[in-house]
Scaffold this motif. Structure first.
Motif, PDB file in Angstrom:
ATOM      1  N   UNK A 208       0.785  -1.115   0.107  1.00 20.10           N
ATOM      2  CA  UNK A 208      -0.091  -0.125  -0.126  1.00 20.10           C
ATOM      3  C   UNK A 208       0.878   1.341   0.095  1.00 20.10           C
ATOM      4  N   UNK A 279      -7.380   4.026  -0.701  1.00 21.36           N
ATOM      5  CA  UNK A 279      -8.240   2.895  -0.780  1.00 21.36           C
ATOM      6  C   UNK A 279      -8.982   3.117  -2.124  1.00 21.36           C
ATOM      7  N   UNK A 280      -9.378   4.517  -2.408  1.00 24.80           N
ATOM      8  CA  UNK A 280     -10.325   4.561  -3.499  1.00 24.80           C
ATOM      9  C   UNK A 280      -9.261   4.477  -4.738  1.00 24.80           C
ATOM     10  N   UNK A 282      -6.639   2.532  -5.097  1.00 25.76           N
ATOM     11  CA  UNK A 282      -6.298   1.313  -5.368  1.00 25.76           C
ATOM     12  C   UNK A 282      -7.703   0.357  -6.277  1.00 25.76           C
ATOM     13  N   UNK A 283      -8.816   0.695  -5.595  1.00 29.42           N
ATOM     14  CA  UNK A 283      -9.921   0.410  -6.066  1.00 29.42           C
ATOM     15  C   UNK A 283     -10.157   0.719  -7.422  1.00 29.42           C
ATOM     16  N   UNK A 286      -7.814  -1.576  -9.683  1.00 33.63           N
ATOM     17  CA  UNK A 286      -8.045  -2.974  -9.610  1.00 33.63           C
ATOM     18  C   UNK A 286      -9.299  -2.964 -10.707  1.00 33.63           C
ATOM     19  N   UNK A 287     -10.209  -2.003 -10.343  1.00 33.29           N
ATOM     20  CA  UNK A 287     -11.467  -2.205 -11.302  1.00 33.29           C
ATOM     21  C   UNK A 287     -11.010  -1.858 -12.644  1.00 33.29           C
ATOM     22  N   UNK A 290      -9.862  -5.012 -13.470  1.00 32.14           N
ATOM     23  CA  UNK A 290     -10.795  -6.567 -13.452  1.00 32.14           C
ATOM     24  C   UNK A 290     -11.958  -5.917 -13.023  1.00 32.14           C
ATOM     25  N   UNK A 295     -15.416 -10.330 -11.006  1.00 34.58           N
ATOM     26  CA  UNK A 295     -14.803 -10.562  -9.801  1.00 34.58           C
ATOM     27  C   UNK A 295     -15.088 -12.141  -9.497  1.00 34.58           C
ATOM     28  N   UNK A 299     -12.728 -15.390  -9.197  1.00 32.46           N
ATOM     29  CA  UNK A 299     -12.610 -16.140  -7.931  1.00 32.46           C
ATOM     30  C   UNK A 299     -12.689 -17.694  -8.256  1.00 32.46           C
TER      31      UNK A 299
ATOM     32  N   UNK B 243      -8.216  -8.429  -3.174  1.00 28.66           N
ATOM     33  CA  UNK B 243      -9.529  -7.978  -4.152  1.00 28.66           C
ATOM     34  C   UNK B 243     -10.540  -8.987  -4.211  1.00 28.66           C
ATOM     35  N   UNK B 249     -14.913  -6.551  -3.330  1.00 25.64           N
ATOM     36  CA  UNK B 249     -13.525  -6.156  -3.754  1.00 25.64           C
ATOM     37  C   UNK B 249     -12.423  -5.472  -2.752  1.00 25.64           C
ATOM     38  N   UNK B 250     -11.579  -4.886  -3.445  1.00 26.23           N
ATOM     39  CA  UNK B 250     -10.299  -4.375  -2.508  1.00 26.23           C
ATOM     40  C   UNK B 250     -10.775  -3.188  -1.686  1.00 26.23           C
ATOM     41  N   UNK B 251     -11.587  -2.378  -1.905  1.00 24.95           N
ATOM     42  CA  UNK B 251     -11.933  -1.458  -1.342  1.00 24.95           C
ATOM     43  C   UNK B 251     -13.076  -1.922   0.018  1.00 24.95           C
TER      44      UNK B 251
END
Lengths: 320, 320
Positions: A208, A279-280, A282-283, A286-287, A290, A295, A299, B243, B249-251
């Motif tokens: 992070x 956090x926002x 990184x979100x 990631x989005x 992916x 998601x 998984x 995530x 997810x990650x958030x």
């Protein structure tokens, strides 16, 4: 399997039948034990059986169980009440909600119902047993048995006694867990996060912070692990890794690289970088990589990879 | 392989032919490139060829190269001098001793000898390029290209520009490395330990501290990784792992578990636990587990495991 400390036919109980509890049920049943499943929510309990049947079929496809999936599933039964679940059970695996009040209430209920011998393991991933299991008749027979999800694939289990757990309880659970094929880690003193989540927390803290400081993208940090660091860590721990990485072993390594590591540690003493803006960000990263609607499929991919990994391990005799 | 930014027949040079340099030579030659090998110590350089022949045979046994090992080995040649090694080379991979004065001297020599186009990557695992490569004619064409050992098995490579590296140099090296099959991580700002060793340092710092405080044995800490944490990290990075570990997810994960991780981070703000007494204790633990005279055999075991891991990855098309 050596589950000889459980009498033939004596069941084990799984209390809390969400993903973790249902996963434990498979781990026990696969090893030949009869498992009684109870959840305060009857829908959760009854959903566990078809879910387990699916997972057992997948395990069979990957060569991870020799028996017919139906034969293993036949050892799983639902219990209508907590009392029925634990009646005559040798061991209870508790996997209820990760909240201290919920776990304490369950311990009070078990204290009123449980026989004099039953051992109780808690799947708590961070709450110490002393915070919910002390000062009861059952207290010497309660400890943490923290798995990685799913426990029927990833073998590690952390055993963490409370301040009141007896040595016999630790020894019993160690034998039981090794008997069903888990890899037992003894955490000798209660500490927040135990060993596994503390190690994960340390790596995540740095990840992070690197993202926050603009050093590397999430995806590049992920690559560093999955295409680099993670290879050795999938079959050797961090101490063995560095022990083999210097001609003279771990002390040689520590003397050579200690100053670098010390300097890195000195550069990371602030207490945590997980603020909302980060956090926002990184979100968003990631989005972009992916989408949220992908998601679930990812998984499934992860679980297939874990099964393939477990099959490869089993195939080479888990040479260690 | 796409190594089209190197002209047909144009060689690459490997300077410093120890384990890292010789490993790079294999990675380049396997991709079809001609490689000139130079080491200031002629014994080191000439030892690299039979070592590489052995490694290529092992790669062939594991199905990791399709060509005959001899055909790949034929692309490796020794150079008698630095000038001969780099004459007409498109790229120089520097793997000399990890000491700033040694690397600076090599840069001065390359500055005097190198053509106007050659790009120079340094295998430095911790020293920043700005500490030894700046204020020269070649400075815009030098960057860090830090591998994991051995680079022909573990694909990650960290590209780290100095304060004077040109964007074209980064782009060229990115293409070259992806062309030979490496997984490229871009470290956008110079930082001690780059990304890979910082992540390793963070996990090791916690591992040493847990050992120091009597929480768990070295072997149990190792088990926690190799039988637990390391499984996912062998095919997913830390961000993807979390995530997928919360429904949203990650958030969602960060909001649920942030307080736990923050609390763990707050408990570990001292600047480093590698004192002599602790090192001696870990050394004793490891030697009890693996005697000093068994280290070499265990390194062979590790290398076999890495080859098997690489073969399994290659077999499933490295699905990511």
């Amino acid at each position: 399997m050596n589950v000889s400390q459980v009498n033939p036919g004596q069941p084990v109980a799984v209390v809390g039948a969400g993903l973790v509890g249902a996963g434990w049920a498979i781990a026990f049943a696969r090893a030949g034990l009869n498992v009684r499943i109870y959840d305060a929510n009857p829908h959760t309990a009854s959903a566990a059986l078809p879910w387990a049947a699916n997972q057992l079929a997948a395990l069979h496809r990957h060569g991870l169980i020799d028996e017919a999936p139906e034969a293993v599933a036949a050892r799983l039964t639902l219990a209508d009440s907590l009392a029925q679940a634990i009646d005559g059970a040798a061991y209870v695996q508790e996997s209820v909600l990760e909240r201290v009040d919920v776990k304490r209430q369950l311990m009070l209920d078990l204290d009123a119902l449980a026989g004099a011998d039953v051992v109780i393991g808690s799947s708590s991933s961070g709450i110490k047993a002393s915070d919910f299991a002390n000062d009861l008749t059952i207290s010497p027979r309660v400890l943490i048995a923290h798995p990685v999800n799913p426990p029927y694939l990833v073998p590690v289990v952390e055993l963490v006694p409370s301040t009141q757990t007896s040595p016999e309880t630790i020894a019993f659970t160690d034998r039981l867990m090794r008997g069903i094929g888990q890899s037992v880690v003894h955490v000798r003193k209660e500490i927040e996060g135990f060993v596994l989540n503390r190690l994960q927390a340390a790596l995540l803290r740095e990840a992070w912070a690197l993202q926050r400081d603009g050093i590397a993208s999430c995806e590049d940090i992920d690559k560093t692990v999955r295409d680099g660091l993670g290879w050795r860590w999938s079959f050797m721990g961090p101490f063995e890794t560095i022990d083999l990485n210097a001609p003279g072993g771990v002390a040689d390594y520590a003397n050579r690289l200690g100053p670098l590591y010390h300097s890195i540690a000195r550069s990371r003493t602030e207490d945590g970088p997980w603020d909302d803006a980060l956090i926002a960000r990184v979100e968003r990263d990631r989005r972009a990589h992916l989408p949220a609607d992908a998601l679930a499929a990812r998984r499934d991919w992860r679980d297939e990879r874990l099964m393939a990994f477990a099959a490869a391990r089993a195939k080479d005799g888990d040479k260690r």
